[in-house]
Design a protein around this motif. Structure first.
Motif, PDB file in Angstrom:
ATOM      1  N   THR A 162       0.741  -0.748  -0.030  1.00  0.00           N
ATOM      2  CA  THR A 162      -0.147  -0.153   0.024  1.00  0.00           C
ATOM      3  C   THR A 162       1.281   1.316   0.244  1.00  0.00           C
ATOM      4  O   THR A 162       1.492   1.481   0.858  1.00  0.00           O
ATOM      5  CB  THR A 162      -0.651  -0.064   0.908  1.00  0.00           C
ATOM      6  OG1 THR A 162      -1.858  -1.162   1.028  1.00  0.00           O
ATOM      7  CG2 THR A 162      -1.506   1.133   1.303  1.00  0.00           C
ATOM      8  N   VAL A 163       1.124   1.846  -0.896  1.00  0.00           N
ATOM      9  CA  VAL A 163       1.498   3.417  -1.635  1.00  0.00           C
ATOM     10  C   VAL A 163       0.166   4.414  -0.892  1.00  0.00           C
ATOM     11  O   VAL A 163      -0.472   4.590  -1.007  1.00  0.00           O
ATOM     12  CB  VAL A 163       2.560   3.601  -2.383  1.00  0.00           C
ATOM     13  CG1 VAL A 163       3.231   4.482  -2.289  1.00  0.00           C
ATOM     14  CG2 VAL A 163       3.253   1.978  -2.696  1.00  0.00           C
ATOM     15  N   THR A 164       0.925   5.565   0.138  1.00  0.00           N
ATOM     16  CA  THR A 164       0.464   6.672  -0.106  1.00  0.00           C
ATOM     17  C   THR A 164       0.988   7.674  -0.401  1.00  0.00           C
ATOM     18  O   THR A 164       1.880   7.880  -0.102  1.00  0.00           O
ATOM     19  CB  THR A 164      -0.592   7.148   1.379  1.00  0.00           C
ATOM     20  OG1 THR A 164      -1.010   5.761   1.918  1.00  0.00           O
ATOM     21  CG2 THR A 164      -1.236   7.614   1.434  1.00  0.00           C
ATOM     22  N   LEU A 165       0.577   8.756  -1.284  1.00  0.00           N
ATOM     23  CA  LEU A 165       1.145   9.774  -1.522  1.00  0.00           C
ATOM     24  C   LEU A 165       0.259  10.904  -1.772  1.00  0.00           C
ATOM     25  O   LEU A 165      -1.180  11.249  -1.470  1.00  0.00           O
ATOM     26  CB  LEU A 165       1.354  10.342  -3.389  1.00  0.00           C
ATOM     27  CG  LEU A 165       2.224   8.936  -3.535  1.00  0.00           C
ATOM     28  CD1 LEU A 165       1.398   7.855  -4.723  1.00  0.00           C
ATOM     29  CD2 LEU A 165       2.901   9.455  -4.335  1.00  0.00           C
ATOM     30  N   ASN A 166       1.194  12.110  -0.151  1.00  0.00           N
ATOM     31  CA  ASN A 166       0.532  13.171   0.803  1.00  0.00           C
ATOM     32  C   ASN A 166       0.523  14.560  -0.167  1.00  0.00           C
ATOM     33  O   ASN A 166       1.732  14.666   0.072  1.00  0.00           O
ATOM     34  CB  ASN A 166      -0.120  13.325   1.862  1.00  0.00           C
ATOM     35  CG  ASN A 166      -0.373  12.119   2.997  1.00  0.00           C
ATOM     36  OD1 ASN A 166      -1.978  11.365   1.682  1.00  0.00           O
ATOM     37  ND2 ASN A 166      -0.686  11.356   3.113  1.00  0.00           N
ATOM     38  N   ASN A 183      -4.268  14.451  -3.361  1.00  0.00           N
ATOM     39  CA  ASN A 183      -3.798  15.810  -3.429  1.00  0.00           C
ATOM     40  C   ASN A 183      -2.607  16.175  -4.023  1.00  0.00           C
ATOM     41  O   ASN A 183      -1.865  16.949  -4.013  1.00  0.00           O
ATOM     42  CB  ASN A 183      -3.962  17.051  -1.882  1.00  0.00           C
ATOM     43  CG  ASN A 183      -3.890  18.348  -2.489  1.00  0.00           C
ATOM     44  OD1 ASN A 183      -3.827  18.958  -3.850  1.00  0.00           O
ATOM     45  ND2 ASN A 183      -2.237  19.190  -2.189  1.00  0.00           N
ATOM     46  N   PHE A 184      -2.354  15.349  -5.216  1.00  0.00           N
ATOM     47  CA  PHE A 184      -1.183  15.086  -6.040  1.00  0.00           C
ATOM     48  C   PHE A 184      -1.922  16.513  -7.121  1.00  0.00           C
ATOM     49  O   PHE A 184      -2.341  16.481  -7.822  1.00  0.00           O
ATOM     50  CB  PHE A 184      -1.799  13.682  -6.933  1.00  0.00           C
ATOM     51  CG  PHE A 184      -0.128  13.264  -7.450  1.00  0.00           C
ATOM     52  CD1 PHE A 184       1.371  14.100  -6.822  1.00  0.00           C
ATOM     53  CD2 PHE A 184       0.234  11.710  -8.646  1.00  0.00           C
ATOM     54  CE1 PHE A 184       2.456  13.236  -7.657  1.00  0.00           C
ATOM     55  CE2 PHE A 184       1.569  11.535  -8.673  1.00  0.00           C
ATOM     56  CZ  PHE A 184       2.384  12.001  -8.566  1.00  0.00           C
ATOM     57  N   GLY A 236      -6.560  17.289  -5.740  1.00  0.00           N
ATOM     58  CA  GLY A 236      -5.663  17.047  -6.774  1.00  0.00           C
ATOM     59  C   GLY A 236      -5.820  17.658  -8.201  1.00  0.00           C
ATOM     60  O   GLY A 236      -7.015  17.577  -7.986  1.00  0.00           O
ATOM     61  N   THR A 237      -4.329  18.196  -8.973  1.00  0.00           N
ATOM     62  CA  THR A 237      -4.979  18.312 -10.233  1.00  0.00           C
ATOM     63  C   THR A 237      -4.055  18.477 -11.282  1.00  0.00           C
ATOM     64  O   THR A 237      -2.825  17.761 -10.741  1.00  0.00           O
ATOM     65  CB  THR A 237      -4.635  20.145  -9.980  1.00  0.00           C
ATOM     66  OG1 THR A 237      -3.209  20.335  -9.752  1.00  0.00           O
ATOM     67  CG2 THR A 237      -5.349  21.205  -9.213  1.00  0.00           C
ATOM     68  N   MET A 239     -11.178  15.858  -7.800  1.00  0.00           N
ATOM     69  CA  MET A 239     -10.263  15.432  -8.716  1.00  0.00           C
ATOM     70  C   MET A 239     -10.520  16.809 -10.029  1.00  0.00           C
ATOM     71  O   MET A 239     -11.713  16.883 -10.421  1.00  0.00           O
ATOM     72  CB  MET A 239      -9.430  14.285  -9.419  1.00  0.00           C
ATOM     73  CG  MET A 239      -8.731  14.374 -10.135  1.00  0.00           C
ATOM     74  SD  MET A 239      -8.832  12.494 -10.897  1.00  0.00           S
ATOM     75  CE  MET A 239      -9.703  12.386 -11.975  1.00  0.00           C
ATOM     76  N   SER A 240      -8.969  17.812 -10.048  1.00  0.00           N
ATOM     77  CA  SER A 240      -9.565  18.860 -10.881  1.00  0.00           C
ATOM     78  C   SER A 240      -7.993  18.276 -12.521  1.00  0.00           C
ATOM     79  O   SER A 240      -7.129  17.838 -12.154  1.00  0.00           O
ATOM     80  CB  SER A 240      -9.215  20.112 -10.615  1.00  0.00           C
ATOM     81  OG  SER A 240      -9.208  21.088 -11.723  1.00  0.00           O
ATOM     82  N   THR A 241      -9.216  18.948 -13.470  1.00  0.00           N
ATOM     83  CA  THR A 241      -8.336  18.090 -14.975  1.00  0.00           C
ATOM     84  C   THR A 241      -8.515  18.926 -15.505  1.00  0.00           C
ATOM     85  O   THR A 241      -9.151  19.489 -15.620  1.00  0.00           O
ATOM     86  CB  THR A 241      -8.889  16.424 -15.996  1.00  0.00           C
ATOM     87  OG1 THR A 241      -9.866  17.029 -16.123  1.00  0.00           O
ATOM     88  CG2 THR A 241      -8.497  15.629 -14.467  1.00  0.00           C
ATOM     89  N   SER A 242      -7.356  19.520 -16.507  1.00  0.00           N
ATOM     90  CA  SER A 242      -7.203  20.403 -17.541  1.00  0.00           C
ATOM     91  C   SER A 242      -6.713  20.218 -18.713  1.00  0.00           C
ATOM     92  O   SER A 242      -5.324  19.233 -18.264  1.00  0.00           O
ATOM     93  CB  SER A 242      -6.417  21.864 -17.534  1.00  0.00           C
ATOM     94  OG  SER A 242      -5.778  21.920 -17.028  1.00  0.00           O
TER      95      SER A 242
END
Ligand code: ADA
Ligand code: CA
Ligand code: CA
Ligand code: CA
Length: 203
Positions: free
Chosen positions: A105-109, A133-134, A160-161, A183-186
């Protein structure tokens, strides 16, 4: 050098820290980069060539935090088992940014990844990947499972964005699930490149 040897070096905040060998963070230990930037020499050129060495090797239960990885990004961070990455910033992702090498299990904060020519998170084992929040700018795939492997993977994206890329997740695995919210994407061509849309949900 061991993580202890590097971490014990009382470098000024915001300094560049040159390394000539992979930094190993042993099982259960924490490497706190204190905001410094790691600059690798002799581990790879940060291109798309396979076989570059990682900047960090995280053993089971390790934590990596408050560190920037400068160019060349080489093969990024290799994870064996469980790990937490807090406030890790890849200034110029190399061949890839993080690879899950064995089940865990990997958690990226609150991490940041910039300038990935292709993949950011490379998943080469079964795992649970929690992405909180990546912020990623310029990428091919934010998360890619290895080849046609039918890995059992649960991906959860909370916040995250993601700006300027091809896919958030690309997999051939029918055993991958992705859940996301806030999540926000562009400028992302196709968010989910997965065998079935039923593998993707919000939560
Ligand atoms: C490519 C390559 C794999 C593996 C992977 C990685 O997908 O085909 O063998 O090296 O990259 O982990 O970077
Ligand atoms: Ca690769
Ligand atoms: Ca790059
Ligand atoms: Ca790689």
């Amino acid at each position: 050098p061991t993580a202890d040897a590097i971490a014990a070096t009382d470098v000024t905040a915001a300094a560049n820290v040159p390394i000539t060998a992979t930094i190993i963070v042993k099982a259960g230990q924490t490497y706190d980069g204190k905001g410094n930037t790691i600059i690798a020499q002799g581990l790879g050129d940060g291109s798309q060539s396979e076989g570059q060495k990682p900047i960090f090797r995280l053993e089971n239960g390790a934590t990596l935090k408050n560190v920037k990885i400068g160019a060349p990004g080489c093969d990024g961070v290799h994870v064996y088992g469980n790990a937490t990455l807090d406030n890790v910033e890849w200034l110029d992702v190399g061949e890839d940014a993080m690879t899950l090498k064995s089940k865990g299990t990997v958690t990226l904060n609150n991490c940041i990844a910039q300038k990935a020519a292709d993949k950011v998170l490379q998943i080469n084992a079964d795992g649970t990947i929690n992405i909180n929040n990546f912020r990623v700018t310029t990428f091919g795939k934010v998360l890619r499972t290895n080849g046609s492997g039918q890995y059992n993977v649960t991906v959860t994206i909370n916040g995250g964005t993601f700006n300027g890329g091809t896919n958030i997740v690309r997999t051939e695995s029918k055993n991958l699930r992705v859940r996301y919210r806030n999540m926000s994407t562009s400028n992302v061509s196709k968010l989910w490149e997965v065998p079935s849309s039923s593998q993707v949900s919000t939560y």
